[in-house]
Write an enzyme that holds these catalytic residues in place. Structure first.
Site, PDB file in Angstrom:
ATOM      1  N   GLU A  48     -56.516  97.345  93.761  1.00  0.00           N
ATOM      2  CA  GLU A  48     -57.816  98.234  93.858  1.00  0.00           C
ATOM      3  C   GLU A  48     -57.405  99.742  93.371  1.00  0.00           C
ATOM      4  O   GLU A  48     -56.605 100.345  93.639  1.00  0.00           O
ATOM      5  CB  GLU A  48     -57.833  98.472  95.620  1.00  0.00           C
ATOM      6  CG  GLU A  48     -59.399  98.528  95.780  1.00  0.00           C
ATOM      7  CD  GLU A  48     -60.096  99.724  95.295  1.00  0.00           C
ATOM      8  OE1 GLU A  48     -59.601 100.984  95.263  1.00  0.00           O
ATOM      9  OE2 GLU A  48     -61.030  99.565  94.776  1.00  0.00           O
ATOM     10  N   SER A  49     -58.101  99.934  92.342  1.00  0.00           N
ATOM     11  CA  SER A  49     -57.895 101.098  91.487  1.00  0.00           C
ATOM     12  C   SER A  49     -58.210 102.470  92.100  1.00  0.00           C
ATOM     13  O   SER A  49     -57.438 103.341  91.798  1.00  0.00           O
ATOM     14  CB  SER A  49     -58.633 101.242  90.013  1.00  0.00           C
ATOM     15  OG  SER A  49     -60.136 101.130  90.264  1.00  0.00           O
ATOM     16  N   CYS A  79     -56.178  94.874  84.594  1.00  0.00           N
ATOM     17  CA  CYS A  79     -57.156  95.036  85.479  1.00  0.00           C
ATOM     18  C   CYS A  79     -57.458  96.285  85.870  1.00  0.00           C
ATOM     19  O   CYS A  79     -57.644  97.330  84.878  1.00  0.00           O
ATOM     20  CB  CYS A  79     -57.299  94.019  86.430  1.00  0.00           C
ATOM     21  SG  CYS A  79     -58.634  93.939  87.658  1.00  0.00           S
ATOM     22  N   ARG A 109     -65.700 100.167  85.048  1.00  0.00           N
ATOM     23  CA  ARG A 109     -65.229  99.455  86.353  1.00  0.00           C
ATOM     24  C   ARG A 109     -65.868  98.543  86.892  1.00  0.00           C
ATOM     25  O   ARG A 109     -67.008  98.694  87.126  1.00  0.00           O
ATOM     26  CB  ARG A 109     -64.874 100.588  87.403  1.00  0.00           C
ATOM     27  CG  ARG A 109     -64.173 100.411  88.379  1.00  0.00           C
ATOM     28  CD  ARG A 109     -64.024 101.687  89.164  1.00  0.00           C
ATOM     29  NE  ARG A 109     -63.173 101.494  90.518  1.00  0.00           N
ATOM     30  CZ  ARG A 109     -63.843 101.034  91.795  1.00  0.00           C
ATOM     31  NH1 ARG A 109     -65.024 100.689  91.737  1.00  0.00           N
ATOM     32  NH2 ARG A 109     -62.825 100.924  92.813  1.00  0.00           N
ATOM     33  N   ILE A 143     -60.535  88.904  88.327  1.00  0.00           N
ATOM     34  CA  ILE A 143     -60.951  89.269  89.790  1.00  0.00           C
ATOM     35  C   ILE A 143     -61.484  90.717  89.936  1.00  0.00           C
ATOM     36  O   ILE A 143     -60.911  91.697  89.621  1.00  0.00           O
ATOM     37  CB  ILE A 143     -59.707  89.252  90.627  1.00  0.00           C
ATOM     38  CG1 ILE A 143     -58.791  87.717  90.602  1.00  0.00           C
ATOM     39  CG2 ILE A 143     -59.704  89.495  92.171  1.00  0.00           C
ATOM     40  CD1 ILE A 143     -57.729  87.618  91.265  1.00  0.00           C
ATOM     41  N   ARG A 144     -62.677  90.609  90.386  1.00  0.00           N
ATOM     42  CA  ARG A 144     -63.369  92.005  90.325  1.00  0.00           C
ATOM     43  C   ARG A 144     -62.984  92.743  89.004  1.00  0.00           C
ATOM     44  O   ARG A 144     -62.698  93.977  89.232  1.00  0.00           O
ATOM     45  CB  ARG A 144     -63.127  92.748  91.644  1.00  0.00           C
ATOM     46  CG  ARG A 144     -64.096  93.637  92.224  1.00  0.00           C
ATOM     47  CD  ARG A 144     -63.480  94.487  93.494  1.00  0.00           C
ATOM     48  NE  ARG A 144     -64.510  95.436  93.726  1.00  0.00           N
ATOM     49  CZ  ARG A 144     -64.120  96.366  94.692  1.00  0.00           C
ATOM     50  NH1 ARG A 144     -63.036  96.322  95.362  1.00  0.00           N
ATOM     51  NH2 ARG A 144     -64.761  97.406  95.138  1.00  0.00           N
ATOM     52  N   HIS A 203     -55.890  88.967  84.767  1.00  0.00           N
ATOM     53  CA  HIS A 203     -54.414  88.910  85.349  1.00  0.00           C
ATOM     54  C   HIS A 203     -53.398  87.792  84.870  1.00  0.00           C
ATOM     55  O   HIS A 203     -53.236  86.712  85.572  1.00  0.00           O
ATOM     56  CB  HIS A 203     -54.648  88.537  87.152  1.00  0.00           C
ATOM     57  CG  HIS A 203     -55.290  89.896  87.637  1.00  0.00           C
ATOM     58  ND1 HIS A 203     -54.628  90.651  88.278  1.00  0.00           N
ATOM     59  CD2 HIS A 203     -56.475  89.974  87.734  1.00  0.00           C
ATOM     60  CE1 HIS A 203     -55.356  91.393  89.021  1.00  0.00           C
ATOM     61  NE2 HIS A 203     -56.712  91.183  88.657  1.00  0.00           N
ATOM     62  N   GLU A 205     -50.404  87.685  85.182  1.00  0.00           N
ATOM     63  CA  GLU A 205     -49.368  87.631  86.141  1.00  0.00           C
ATOM     64  C   GLU A 205     -49.685  86.458  87.164  1.00  0.00           C
ATOM     65  O   GLU A 205     -49.010  86.173  88.037  1.00  0.00           O
ATOM     66  CB  GLU A 205     -49.016  89.201  86.898  1.00  0.00           C
ATOM     67  CG  GLU A 205     -50.061  89.603  88.051  1.00  0.00           C
ATOM     68  CD  GLU A 205     -51.287  89.961  87.388  1.00  0.00           C
ATOM     69  OE1 GLU A 205     -52.121  90.854  88.035  1.00  0.00           O
ATOM     70  OE2 GLU A 205     -51.400  90.093  85.956  1.00  0.00           O
TER      71      GLU A 205
END
Length: 252
Positions: A48-49, A79, A109, A143-144, A203, A205
């Site tokens: 969550e940035s 992300c 974003r 993801i988002r 992502h 990872e």
């Protein structure tokens, strides 16, 4: 001997460390400015940035992170990490968030909408296949996710994504993109490199494919660092039988 740092304020830092372990490389969690002095490369994970930015500000990390980038050390943002590295971000929440900057691009974003709009897609990445072998496509987990709307002349585009015409983007985040793209499909950039900086909107990872991590590790040599000073093989001081905490699933 320096280590690979992984910013560990929030998000999928455990998954990045696990991916490095699969390559027999040791990653260390970074939470304080002085810890950056012990690493020669850094991964900024997804998460969550806004929360990550608040925690980074609380720990006074932004000046040290900006200096790390300016020194030419390899940094990879996934992300939320992509948003951090961008020079400009749109679609921000009220008040916005502080950025590290250095990557000459504009990021939108949450371009693809809210959490329920998360998806997986096959992304063509010729550069990755050329350098690391394997198939030319990579299974991107979004993801988002953000997207890159434009890049400067020194930025190398590694991958883009054609948003299907039936893909309904969240109007709160993607109004600009919908106005600028009137065709049946909307192409957005999802992976870039600019000298020592690497960024992906998805992502890696969260997959079993470690080619992106291998690609990043080799950037240390390409940007003038000695490979041995940037990566450290997992040694006896790390218990390989101890499984790292995994917050999110690993997609095969």
């Amino acid at each position: 001997m320096a280590l690979v740092g992984v910013l560990a304020l929030q998000g999928s830092f455990n998954e990045h460390i696990a991916a490095l372990r699969r390559l027999e490389v040791k990653g260390v969690e970074i939470r304080k400015p002085e810890q950056l002095e012990t690493v020669a490369s850094l991964i900024i994970p997804g998460g969550e940035s806004t929360t990550m930015a608040k925690l980074a500000e609380y720990h006074n990390l932004f000046p040290a992170l900006r200096e790390f980038v300016k020194m030419g050390k390899p940094v990879w943002g996934t992300c939320a990490g992509l948003i951090f590295l961008a020079n400009k971000a749109t679609g921000q929440k009220i008040g916005g968030q502080e950025l590290i900057g250095g990557l000459d691009c504009t990021v939108h974003r949450n371009f693809f909408g809210s959490q329920i709009r998360s998806f997986e897609a096959e992304i063509a990445v010729p550069e990755l296949a050329s350098k690391e072998g394997g198939p030319e496509v990579f299974r991107g987990v979004f993801i988002r996710a953000p997207a890159i709307l434009d890049v400067g002349p020194e930025v190398q585009v590694l991958a883009d994504y054609l948003v299907p015409s039936n893909e309904v983007l969240d109007s709160n985040y993607a109004v600009e993109a919908q106005e600028e793209n009137t065709g049946s499909e909307k192409k957005v950039i999802v992976a870039v490199r600019q000298r020592n900086l690497l960024a992906t909107a998805f992502h890696p990872e969260l997959t079993a494919d470690t080619r992106w991590h291998s690609y990043f590790l080799k950037m240390a040599t390409e940007t003038g660092e000695e490979a041995s000073s940037s990566i450290v093989a997992v040694g006896a001081d790390l218990n390989l039988d101890q499984q790292p905490k995994i917050d999110l699933p690993i997609f095969q």
